[in-house]
Motif scaffolding. Structure first.
Motif, PDB file in Angstrom:
ATOM      1  N   GLN A  61       3.300   9.820  -9.948  1.00  0.00           N
ATOM      2  CA  GLN A  61       2.580   9.993 -11.211  1.00  0.00           C
ATOM      3  C   GLN A  61       1.905  11.363 -11.264  1.00  0.00           C
ATOM      4  N   ARG A  62       1.326  11.791 -10.140  1.00  0.00           N
ATOM      5  CA  ARG A  62       0.705  13.125 -10.103  1.00  0.00           C
ATOM      6  C   ARG A  62       1.751  14.216 -10.284  1.00  0.00           C
TER       7      ARG A  62
ATOM      8  N   LYS B 237       0.836  -1.203   0.000  1.00  0.00           N
ATOM      9  CA  LYS B 237       0.000   0.000   0.000  1.00  0.00           C
ATOM     10  C   LYS B 237       0.870   1.252   0.000  1.00  0.00           C
TER      11      LYS B 237
ATOM     12  N   LYS C 168       1.440   6.647  -6.952  1.00  0.00           N
ATOM     13  CA  LYS C 168       0.396   7.624  -7.285  1.00  0.00           C
ATOM     14  C   LYS C 168       0.899   9.050  -7.115  1.00  0.00           C
ATOM     15  N   ARG C 169       1.627   9.310  -6.014  1.00  0.00           N
ATOM     16  CA  ARG C 169       2.185  10.653  -5.797  1.00  0.00           C
ATOM     17  C   ARG C 169       3.171  11.020  -6.895  1.00  0.00           C
TER      18      ARG C 169
ATOM     19  N   GLN D 175       2.262   1.664  -3.481  1.00  0.00           N
ATOM     20  CA  GLN D 175       1.216   2.098  -4.411  1.00  0.00           C
ATOM     21  C   GLN D 175       0.912   3.579  -4.223  1.00  0.00           C
ATOM     22  N   ASP D 176       0.845   4.025  -2.974  1.00  0.00           N
ATOM     23  CA  ASP D 176       0.614   5.440  -2.694  1.00  0.00           C
ATOM     24  C   ASP D 176       1.771   6.287  -3.224  1.00  0.00           C
TER      25      ASP D 176
END
Length: 50
Positions: free
Chosen positions: A33-34, A23, A30-31, A26-27
């Protein structure tokens, strides 16, 4: 039988730890990618101003 129960408990603990790490990763993805998307949009905006 006791050894089996101890091994199962150990495996369950390792599984919980692995899920927590997953997790977190994955977080982190995501950070990143943003941030990458933001940087791309910012770059495109600078290029358009030129």
């Amino acid at each position: 039988m006791r050894e089996v129960a101890e091994r199962r408990q150990q495996l369950e603990l390792e599984h919980e730890q692995a899920l927590a790490i997953l997790k977190f990763k994955q977080d982190e993805i995501k950070r990143l990618q943003r941030a990458q998307l933001f940087a791309k949009r910012e770059h495109e905006g600078v290029v358009q101003m030129l």
